[in-house]
Write a protein that holds these residues in place. Structure first.
Motif, mmCIF file in Angstrom:
data_model
loop_
_atom_site.group_PDB
_atom_site.id
_atom_site.type_symbol
_atom_site.label_atom_id
_atom_site.label_comp_id
_atom_site.label_asym_id
_atom_site.label_seq_id
_atom_site.Cartn_x
_atom_site.Cartn_y
_atom_site.Cartn_z
ATOM 1 N N GLU A 1 0.796 -1.211 0.000
ATOM 2 C CA GLU A 1 0.000 0.000 0.000
ATOM 3 C C GLU A 1 0.831 1.264 0.000
ATOM 4 O O GLU A 1 2.035 1.225 -0.025
ATOM 5 C CB GLU A 1 -0.964 -0.033 1.177
ATOM 6 N N PRO A 2 0.192 2.394 0.048
ATOM 7 C CA PRO A 2 0.809 3.702 -0.157
ATOM 8 C C PRO A 2 1.950 4.027 0.797
ATOM 9 O O PRO A 2 2.032 3.524 1.903
ATOM 10 C CB PRO A 2 -0.338 4.668 0.069
ATOM 11 N N MET B 1 4.090 6.802 3.009
ATOM 12 C CA MET B 1 3.925 8.044 3.746
ATOM 13 C C MET B 1 5.264 8.348 4.395
ATOM 14 O O MET B 1 6.006 7.444 4.740
ATOM 15 C CB MET B 1 2.854 7.916 4.827
ATOM 16 N N ASP C 1 -5.741 7.547 7.113
ATOM 17 C CA ASP C 1 -4.995 7.925 5.912
ATOM 18 C C ASP C 1 -4.750 6.717 5.018
ATOM 19 O O ASP C 1 -4.807 6.811 3.791
ATOM 20 C CB ASP C 1 -3.659 8.575 6.282
ATOM 21 N N PHE C 2 -4.494 5.577 5.638
ATOM 22 C CA PHE C 2 -4.279 4.345 4.878
ATOM 23 C C PHE C 2 -5.530 3.976 4.082
ATOM 24 O O PHE C 2 -5.446 3.656 2.892
ATOM 25 C CB PHE C 2 -3.898 3.197 5.818
ATOM 26 N N LYS D 1 -7.915 5.868 3.039
ATOM 27 C CA LYS D 1 -8.105 6.813 1.931
ATOM 28 C C LYS D 1 -7.104 6.538 0.807
ATOM 29 O O LYS D 1 -7.480 6.479 -0.363
ATOM 30 C CB LYS D 1 -7.951 8.256 2.418
ATOM 31 N N ALA D 2 -5.837 6.395 1.145
ATOM 32 C CA ALA D 2 -4.790 6.196 0.137
ATOM 33 C C ALA D 2 -4.968 4.882 -0.616
ATOM 34 O O ALA D 2 -4.654 4.795 -1.804
ATOM 35 C CB ALA D 2 -3.412 6.245 0.797
ATOM 36 N N ILE E 1 1.960 5.024 8.854
ATOM 37 C CA ILE E 1 0.811 5.698 8.269
ATOM 38 C C ILE E 1 -0.346 5.501 9.233
ATOM 39 O O ILE E 1 -0.454 4.448 9.866
ATOM 40 C CB ILE E 1 0.490 5.156 6.853
#
Length: 79
Positions: free
Chosen positions: A3-4, A6, A21-22, A24-25, A17
């Protein structure tokens, strides 16, 4: 699924993260408000436990489960 990234770090310098926020990302939710509602409703599990704190810190290797889908968190440094 990885995943994303940060660039937030904890005091011990590990990248992290936050749960909202996780979500959403990762595209699990469309907005922070939706993330808050789903988390506080007890719909999200972190490492097989219900998590109701939207600002829960996630680190590489943590598992997030929502709606029978599981994501393995991979946080990298983004300097």
């Amino acid at each position: 699924m990885s995943e994303p990234e940060m660039n937030q770090k904890t005091p011990d310098s590990r990248p992290m993260i936050r749960l909202d926020d996780f979500l959403k990302a990762a595209g699990v939710v469309g907005t922070g408000g939706e993330a808050k509602v789903r988390i506080q409703a007890g719909e999200v599990l972190v490492n097989d436990e219900v998590e109701t704190r939207r600002r829960r810190q996630l680190f590489t290797g943590d598992e997030v489960n929502w709606n029978s889908q599981v994501w393995v968190v991979e946080v990298t440094e983004d300097d």
